[in-house]
Design a protein around this motif. Structure first.
Motif, PDB file in Angstrom:
ATOM      1  N   ALA A   1       0.744  -1.171  -0.067  1.00  0.00           N
ATOM      2  CA  ALA A   1       0.017  -0.026  -0.061  1.00  0.00           C
ATOM      3  C   ALA A   1       0.934   1.274  -0.049  1.00  0.00           C
ATOM      4  CB  ALA A   1      -1.048  -0.080   1.029  1.00  0.00           C
ATOM      5  N   GLU A   2       1.696   1.127   0.732  1.00  0.00           N
ATOM      6  CA  GLU A   2       2.710   2.266   0.818  1.00  0.00           C
ATOM      7  C   GLU A   2       3.476   2.681  -0.371  1.00  0.00           C
ATOM      8  OE1 GLU A   2       2.427   4.377   3.487  1.00  0.00           O
ATOM      9  OE2 GLU A   2       1.210   3.025   4.501  1.00  0.00           O
ATOM     10  N   ILE A   3       3.857   1.468  -0.974  1.00  0.00           N
ATOM     11  CA  ILE A   3       4.503   1.716  -2.548  1.00  0.00           C
ATOM     12  C   ILE A   3       3.589   2.111  -3.410  1.00  0.00           C
ATOM     13  CG2 ILE A   3       5.663   0.587  -4.189  1.00  0.00           C
ATOM     14  CD1 ILE A   3       6.935  -1.257  -2.045  1.00  0.00           C
ATOM     15  N   SER A   4       2.451   1.612  -3.610  1.00  0.00           N
ATOM     16  CA  SER A   4       1.424   2.200  -4.332  1.00  0.00           C
ATOM     17  C   SER A   4       1.066   3.609  -4.092  1.00  0.00           C
ATOM     18  CB  SER A   4       0.030   1.309  -4.282  1.00  0.00           C
ATOM     19  OG  SER A   4       0.534  -0.182  -4.450  1.00  0.00           O
ATOM     20  N   LEU A   5       1.039   4.050  -3.055  1.00  0.00           N
ATOM     21  CA  LEU A   5       0.648   5.396  -2.688  1.00  0.00           C
ATOM     22  C   LEU A   5       1.843   6.279  -3.114  1.00  0.00           C
ATOM     23  CD1 LEU A   5      -1.142   4.950   0.819  1.00  0.00           C
ATOM     24  CD2 LEU A   5      -1.997   5.662  -1.282  1.00  0.00           C
ATOM     25  N   GLY A   6       3.000   5.942  -3.204  1.00  0.00           N
ATOM     26  CA  GLY A   6       3.964   6.602  -3.693  1.00  0.00           C
ATOM     27  C   GLY A   6       4.961   7.155  -2.581  1.00  0.00           C
ATOM     28  N   THR A   7       4.514   6.817  -1.092  1.00  0.00           N
ATOM     29  CA  THR A   7       5.177   7.232  -0.036  1.00  0.00           C
ATOM     30  C   THR A   7       6.687   6.754   0.193  1.00  0.00           C
ATOM     31  OG1 THR A   7       3.929   5.727   1.427  1.00  0.00           O
ATOM     32  CG2 THR A   7       3.299   8.201   1.194  1.00  0.00           C
ATOM     33  N   ILE A   8       6.668   5.525  -0.255  1.00  0.00           N
ATOM     34  CA  ILE A   8       7.970   4.709  -0.364  1.00  0.00           C
ATOM     35  C   ILE A   8       8.419   4.631  -1.998  1.00  0.00           C
ATOM     36  CG2 ILE A   8       9.072   2.359  -0.330  1.00  0.00           C
ATOM     37  CD1 ILE A   8       7.216   2.003   2.075  1.00  0.00           C
ATOM     38  N   ARG A   9       9.572   5.221  -2.279  1.00  0.00           N
ATOM     39  CA  ARG A   9       9.962   5.329  -3.655  1.00  0.00           C
ATOM     40  C   ARG A   9      11.378   4.252  -3.960  1.00  0.00           C
ATOM     41  NH1 ARG A   9       7.257   9.182  -6.234  1.00  0.00           N
ATOM     42  NH2 ARG A   9       6.157  10.524  -4.818  1.00  0.00           N
ATOM     43  N   ASP A  10      11.990   4.005  -2.750  1.00  0.00           N
ATOM     44  CA  ASP A  10      13.184   3.181  -3.088  1.00  0.00           C
ATOM     45  C   ASP A  10      13.609   2.523  -1.986  1.00  0.00           C
ATOM     46  OD1 ASP A  10      14.518   4.921  -1.031  1.00  0.00           O
ATOM     47  OD2 ASP A  10      14.946   6.239  -2.776  1.00  0.00           O
ATOM     48  N   LEU A  11      14.536   1.742  -1.646  1.00  0.00           N
ATOM     49  CA  LEU A  11      14.842   0.698  -0.692  1.00  0.00           C
ATOM     50  C   LEU A  11      15.190   1.306   0.637  1.00  0.00           C
ATOM     51  CD1 LEU A  11      15.250  -2.356   0.128  1.00  0.00           C
ATOM     52  CD2 LEU A  11      17.655  -2.130  -0.484  1.00  0.00           C
ATOM     53  N   GLU A  12      15.716   2.647   0.434  1.00  0.00           N
ATOM     54  CA  GLU A  12      16.103   3.307   1.741  1.00  0.00           C
ATOM     55  C   GLU A  12      14.905   3.998   2.142  1.00  0.00           C
ATOM     56  OE1 GLU A  12      18.295   4.727   4.664  1.00  0.00           O
ATOM     57  OE2 GLU A  12      19.142   3.585   2.886  1.00  0.00           O
ATOM     58  N   ASP A  13      13.894   4.327   1.489  1.00  0.00           N
ATOM     59  CA  ASP A  13      12.412   4.684   2.140  1.00  0.00           C
ATOM     60  C   ASP A  13      11.561   3.532   2.673  1.00  0.00           C
ATOM     61  OD1 ASP A  13      12.757   7.383   0.961  1.00  0.00           O
ATOM     62  OD2 ASP A  13      11.412   6.989  -0.695  1.00  0.00           O
TER      63      ASP A  13
ATOM     64  N   LEU B   1      -1.577  -4.075 -10.736  1.00  0.00           N
ATOM     65  CA  LEU B   1      -1.966  -5.028  -9.506  1.00  0.00           C
ATOM     66  C   LEU B   1      -1.845  -4.705  -8.368  1.00  0.00           C
ATOM     67  CD1 LEU B   1      -2.923  -7.786  -9.169  1.00  0.00           C
ATOM     68  CD2 LEU B   1      -0.487  -8.649  -9.274  1.00  0.00           C
ATOM     69  N   GLY B   2      -0.726  -4.006  -8.011  1.00  0.00           N
ATOM     70  CA  GLY B   2      -0.473  -3.551  -6.672  1.00  0.00           C
ATOM     71  C   GLY B   2      -1.177  -2.452  -6.220  1.00  0.00           C
ATOM     72  N   ARG B   3      -1.648  -1.421  -7.170  1.00  0.00           N
ATOM     73  CA  ARG B   3      -2.414  -0.399  -6.728  1.00  0.00           C
ATOM     74  C   ARG B   3      -4.176  -0.798  -6.478  1.00  0.00           C
ATOM     75  NH1 ARG B   3       0.877   2.017 -10.765  1.00  0.00           N
ATOM     76  NH2 ARG B   3      -0.441   1.450 -12.332  1.00  0.00           N
ATOM     77  N   LEU B   4      -4.442  -1.670  -7.374  1.00  0.00           N
ATOM     78  CA  LEU B   4      -5.886  -2.207  -7.056  1.00  0.00           C
ATOM     79  C   LEU B   4      -5.736  -2.959  -5.769  1.00  0.00           C
ATOM     80  CD1 LEU B   4      -6.991  -3.452 -10.746  1.00  0.00           C
ATOM     81  CD2 LEU B   4      -7.678  -1.693  -9.412  1.00  0.00           C
ATOM     82  N   ALA B   5      -4.980  -3.748  -5.539  1.00  0.00           N
ATOM     83  CA  ALA B   5      -5.061  -4.639  -4.100  1.00  0.00           C
ATOM     84  C   ALA B   5      -5.024  -3.396  -2.967  1.00  0.00           C
ATOM     85  CB  ALA B   5      -3.541  -5.357  -3.935  1.00  0.00           C
ATOM     86  N   SER B   6      -4.241  -2.526  -3.157  1.00  0.00           N
ATOM     87  CA  SER B   6      -4.237  -1.369  -2.056  1.00  0.00           C
ATOM     88  C   SER B   6      -5.432  -0.711  -1.909  1.00  0.00           C
ATOM     89  CB  SER B   6      -3.092  -0.517  -2.366  1.00  0.00           C
ATOM     90  OG  SER B   6      -3.251   0.681  -1.431  1.00  0.00           O
ATOM     91  N   ARG B   7      -5.944  -0.397  -3.259  1.00  0.00           N
ATOM     92  CA  ARG B   7      -7.319   0.708  -3.080  1.00  0.00           C
ATOM     93  C   ARG B   7      -8.326  -0.298  -2.705  1.00  0.00           C
ATOM     94  NH1 ARG B   7      -9.194   1.863  -8.775  1.00  0.00           N
ATOM     95  NH2 ARG B   7      -7.103   2.860  -9.041  1.00  0.00           N
ATOM     96  N   TYR B   8      -8.403  -1.423  -2.674  1.00  0.00           N
ATOM     97  CA  TYR B   8      -9.580  -2.385  -2.265  1.00  0.00           C
ATOM     98  C   TYR B   8      -9.225  -2.937  -1.009  1.00  0.00           C
ATOM     99  CZ  TYR B   8     -12.388  -1.130  -6.452  1.00  0.00           C
ATOM    100  OH  TYR B   8     -13.016  -0.392  -6.993  1.00  0.00           O
ATOM    101  N   TYR B   9      -8.121  -2.695  -0.315  1.00  0.00           N
ATOM    102  CA  TYR B   9      -7.515  -3.385   0.954  1.00  0.00           C
ATOM    103  C   TYR B   9      -7.746  -5.008   0.968  1.00  0.00           C
ATOM    104  CZ  TYR B   9      -8.596   1.290   2.726  1.00  0.00           C
ATOM    105  OH  TYR B   9      -8.598   2.676   2.723  1.00  0.00           O
TER     106      TYR B   9
END
Length: 779
Positions: free
Chosen positions: A422-434, A491-499
């Motif tokens: 979910a965090e990656i799909s939201l863009g709050t995590i952009r790389d391994l350091e994030d 696929l990841g974004r849909l999984a996140s959007r619908y929990y």
């Protein structure tokens, strides 16, 4: 500490004149500092006032406060209580899933009230105009932060707070019932020692005497309920006879009613003096109750309370209990989480409960402690008496819980993959350091430092997170770039959007990859989802399940077959009595999954498949036939009206528009209803295909390009328009109807005839696809 002297501007916000000892101790940290605050204090010690203090400071500073309530029912309660703030000129706005959101009101609110689940949804959509208000929160008050330890909801609260802090950095004021590891929560929230409080039982307004009592268990679970009930009455009777009141917690709504009825009879046999039958005014008040069983019961001094009662009935029961007219009250655990309804004696009759999605489960230790904390009425009792009734094998466990409390644990580990996705799909995590930075904002990380044996996997916490990220990449939820960046896939974004659980998302994607999808496949795909893995099929339910399915399914697990049987029965509105108790919860979860599957099919398959899922979803929701399901797209049409209209030959919104008001009246609708339904039907599309001068013949080897116009003569909607020739797709476009054009190449091939078919499908509406065709001779 006098309220008016300390807070002259906000004195009217508090329903009392002076702060108690606990409130006075925390006052300087909340009102005179700006750091985050964590307070652990016994139930009934006055934590709500601390939340209101934090809100007052936020308002005084010109900011917006967010109050996170543990239950939806409590958001409504706060709305009512905090009319005090409205009267002072501040706006209070409740945001829950059951209400239509007004972004304008939310943006202008001074105090927002939400559940953790709704706050999670809002922070996930923070960059949308609809939920942009969440970025402007200046202070977040977490009521009952020990909810972090809840199996089902703890991880949601944890990641939501972590996300909110990264999003807008609000001040956090976290309130909790007594918990042994308050320092862990303080470290997670960066609350300094001066702003961290652990008030012990000495601050409890009424001392609590809690103990564990056992009962003799038999072979019949139904009879055991009554054994526990009689044990509970034995414990409560001395307090009731002495002029006190008792609160008995049971497992389900239905149990509150049955236990109250049985208790009335039993207490009458024991000749316990109770009730207010001779009180004419109370008798008159009782006649206003909607629930007839409750109306009879309260006159004997016995009441029941659960979330399914009408609000007016619940309000009256609470008032009568506070007033003493009801001396014995049976309730579900909901009452323990916020309604200020203490009793001299509290008994937990049921420590196990049936969960439709989990089967028989132990009551959460958090719930147990919360319920026991309701014992003792400030100003009335010298002590509160609380009892847990359980079988002997569980006695030691509950005694340990009462003596040592319950450390708050993180529940993120069990759902790490879904929340990281979910965090990656939201863009709050952009790389391994994030990823590592995000991990360090979680309570999970803090607890791993405090209890490495239970969390850190032998020093491999970071490695475990890397492994989870690798699995997300391998499974197609996340993709990596050459710069080691990560981003979510469709696929990841849909999984996140619908929990969704990630294996459910994979299951949905697999269905979308099939060559063809039918209604049966849609239902089996949802019924077999991981979200239903813990559903159990009791022996008394198996015959009903087998009767509905008749061996026509391919599911192996009995629990999944039970879900499928409930969904199939729901489509015709004929759920057997044996399956009724779990049907509502299972159906609501299935509807969410069906909505998700519809979008998977729309994204990875075709709009026609998405439309099939939408019609299936509507049938499950409304219990209506396949022929009439399209009518449920009309606002105000449910199963009953849909069937009446279908019986008169109207099966689509277009049919309703064509019939007009007069035709609807002839079908048995009143003029007012007919007018409303017609107006609502006109908001939906009525498809018209304009073929123009489409040829009836073409010479062999010749080509003739034509353009077809497809439009709606009524309302608009997103539509897919496909053109096939002899079953082979020629053109496919998705657009908003309105109006669109599609090309049609009329060519003379080897076949003697060519059938051109235009199909219009609405992925978001439960309306069957509309098809028209023309046949062209090849000469």
């Amino acid at each position: 500490m006098n309220v008016a002297e300390r807070l002259p501007k906000f004195a009217d916000a508090f329903p009392f004149d002076s702060f108690n000892r606990m409130q006075a101790s925390a006052y300087p940290a909340i009102m005179e500092r700006d750091e985050n605050v964590v307070v652990s204090a016994p139930t009934a010690s006055g934590k709500t006032a601390l939340a209101e203090l934090a809100i007052c400071k936020t308002l005084a500073d010109g900011g917006t406060a967010l109050f996170l309530a543990p239950l939806r029912a409590l958001t409504n309660e706060k709305e009512s209580e905090w009319e005090r703030f409205e009267e002072m000129g501040y706006s209070v706005y409740v945001v829950t899933g059951e209400r239509d959101l007004s972004p304008r009101r939310a943006e202008r609110a001074d105090i927002l009230v939400m559940t953790p689940e709704k706050a999670d949804s809002a922070t996930r959509k923070h960059d949308s105009a609809r939920y942009g208000f969440i970025r402007d929160v200046d202070c977040c008050v977490i009521d009952e932060v020990h909810l972090l330890d809840s199996d089902r909801r703890g991880a949601v609260l944890e990641v939501t707070i972590s996300r909110l802090r990264r999003l807008c950095g609000p001040r956090i004021v976290a309130l909790s019932a007594t918990m042994p590891n308050v320092d862990d929560v303080a470290r997670w929230l960066d609350a300094p020692p001066e702003c961290t409080f652990e008030f012990d039982d000495a601050y409890r307004p009424v001392p609590l005497e809690a103990s564990v009592k056992t009962y003799s268990r038999g072979d019949n679970p139904f009879a055991d309920k009554y054994r526990r009930l009689y044990r509970a009455l034995d414990l409560a009777e001395p307090h009731i006879g002495d002029g006190g009141q008792a609160l008995v917690f049971v497992a389900s709504r239905q149990d509150t009613v049955r236990a109250a009825e049985k208790a009335r009879d039993e207490l009458a046999k024991r000749d316990v003096p109770m009730g207010a039958r001779g009180d004419y005014d109370f008798h008159t008040e009782a006649q206003e109750l909607q629930n007839q069983t409750l109306r009879k019961s309260v006159l004997d001094g016995v009441g029941f309370h659960h979330a399914g009662l009408a609000k007016g009935d619940k309000d009256r029961v609470e008032e009568w209990f506070k007033r003493g007219d009801v001396q014995l009250l049976f309730s579900t655990s909901t009452l323990a989480w916020g309604v200020n309804l203490p009793a001299r004696c509290v008994v937990i009759r049921d420590t196990k409960l049936h969960d439709p999605l989990e089967g028989e489960v132990d009551m959460s230790p958090l719930d147990v402690l919360q319920m026991l904390g309701r014992a003792g009425r400030p100003g009335y009792d010298d002590a509160g008496y609380a009892y847990v009734v359980c079988q002997y094998s569980d006695k030691q466990r509950y005694e340990q819980l009462l003596s040592e409390g319950k450390e708050i644990e993180s529940r993120l580990a069990g759902e790490l993959d879904a929340h990281l996705n979910a965090e990656i799909s939201l863009g709050t995590i952009r790389d391994l350091e994030d990823v590592m930075d995000w991990l360090e904002t979680t309570f999970y990380y803090v607890r791993a430092q405090s209890a490495p044996d239970g969390y850190d996997f032998g020093g491999r916490l970071r490695e475990r997170v890397r492994e989870t990220l690798s699995r997300l990449v391998e499974s197609g939820f996340v993709e990596t770039g050459t710069d080691l960046g990560v981003e979510g896939t469709a696929l990841g974004r849909l999984a996140s959007r619908y929990y969704l659980r990630l294996d459910t998302a994979e299951r949905f994607a697999d269905l979308a990859a099939r060559e063809s999808v039918d209604e049966g496949a849609v239902l089996e795909c949802v019924a077999g989802a991981a979200e239903f893995d813990s559903v159990s099929c009791r022996s008394a339910e198996r015959d009903a399940v087998n009767s509905i399915l008749s061996g026509s399914d391919s599911l192996d697990d009995d629990g999944h077959r039970k879900v499928l049987a409930i969904l199939r029965a729901s489509m015709t509105g004929s759920t057997p009595g044996e399956l009724q108790s779990d049907a509502w919860v299972i159906r609501q979860n299935a509807l969410r999954l069906l909505a998700a599957l519809r979008e998977f099919l729309d994204t990875f398959d075709a709009p026609v498949a998405a439309n099939l899922a939408r019609r299936t979803e509507a049938r499950v929701e409304h219990g209506v036939s396949a022929g009439a399901v399209g009518l449920t797209a009309i606002d105000g049409v449910g199963a009953g009206r849909a069937q009446r209209l279908a019986d008169e030959g109207m099966v689509t919104p277009a049919d309703v528009v064509a019939a007009g008001q007069e035709g609807l009246v002839d079908a048995g609708m009143s003029e007012g209803v007919a007018e409303t339904l017609l107006r609502n039907a006109r908001d939906l599309p009525v498809v018209e295909v304009e073929w123009g001068e489409f040829p009836s013949s073409v010479g062999r080897g010749q080509n003739d390009m034509r353009e077809l116009r497809v439009r709606s003569t009524a309302g608009g909607a997103r539509a897919n328009v496909a053109v096939t020739v002899n079953g082979v797709e020629m053109a496919d476009t998705t657009a908003y109807l309105g109006e669109t054009t599609v090309p049609a190449a009329v060519f003379g091939g080897s076949a003697d005839e060519m059938t051109f078919e235009v199909t219009v499908a609405f992925p978001d509406l439960p309306v069957s696809p509309v098809s028209e065709s023309r046949t062209v001779r090849v000469e």
